[in-house]
Enzyme design. Structure first.
Site, short mmCIF file in Angstrom:
data_model
loop_
_atom_site.label_atom_id
_atom_site.label_comp_id
_atom_site.label_asym_id
_atom_site.label_seq_id
_atom_site.Cartn_x
_atom_site.Cartn_y
_atom_site.Cartn_z
CG HIS A 49 -22.22 -6.90 -30.13
ND1 HIS A 49 -22.62 -6.59 -31.76
CD2 HIS A 49 -21.23 -6.80 -30.81
CE1 HIS A 49 -21.94 -6.17 -32.70
NE2 HIS A 49 -21.14 -5.65 -32.18
CG PHE A 50 -22.86 -2.07 -29.49
CD1 PHE A 50 -22.10 -2.28 -28.70
CD2 PHE A 50 -23.59 -2.64 -30.87
CE1 PHE A 50 -20.80 -2.38 -29.51
CE2 PHE A 50 -22.08 -2.63 -31.27
CZ PHE A 50 -21.37 -2.48 -30.72
#
Length: 149
Positions: A49-50
């Site tokens: 994420h991410f």
């Protein structure tokens, strides 16, 4: 009242990777708390994420606020712990959640929670998270206390 990580772990059952409060800076038992979550690139959630632009998930910011609220909700007026070994504390509601800015590695997330209502069954809080004095997230949080008796 300042509480270090050992004192936090004495008060709530969360452990790595779900313990999201590093230190308590101010606490008025049953009323309010200001706590800290230091956000580092080593957090396991940043792997997905991410990978190209790490952002702390909003749900984890809300969870951190709920954990901070639990710390002061289970403290006596003098800051000592209530016996929470026979109770469970569950996040049961989030209202009006707003995420104003991304939280990224290197940020120091300040967790502010204020009791609106604390009873033996349900607790309601007004909570906000800030970074460098700017609000990054806010919500009304409701938690239930269940007797494990």
């Amino acid at each position: 009242m300042v509480i270090d990580i050992q004192g936090i772990m004495d008060r709530i059952p969360h452990r790595y990777p779900m313990l999201l409060v590093d230190r308590v800076l101010e606490m008025v038992p049953g009323k309010s708390i200001v706590a800290v979550k230091n956000v580092t690139i080593n957090e396991p959630f940043f792997q997905g994420h991410f990978p190209h632009l790490p952002v702390m998930p909003g749900v984890l910011i809300i969870e951190a606020l709920a954990q901070a609220a639990a710390i002061f909700s289970f403290s006596n007026e003098d800051g000592t712990m209530l016996d929470s070994s026979k109770t469970a504390y569950y996040l049961v509601g989030v209202d009006g959640a707003r995420f104003r800015k991304p939280v990224v590695p290197g940020d120091q997330l300040m967790l502010h929670a204020e009791a609106e209502r604390i009873s033996k069954v349900i607790c309601k809080y007004k909570a906000k998270a800030t970074v460098d004095g700017e609000v990054v997230a806010e919500a009304k949080i409701m938690c239930a206390i269940r007797d494990l008796g």
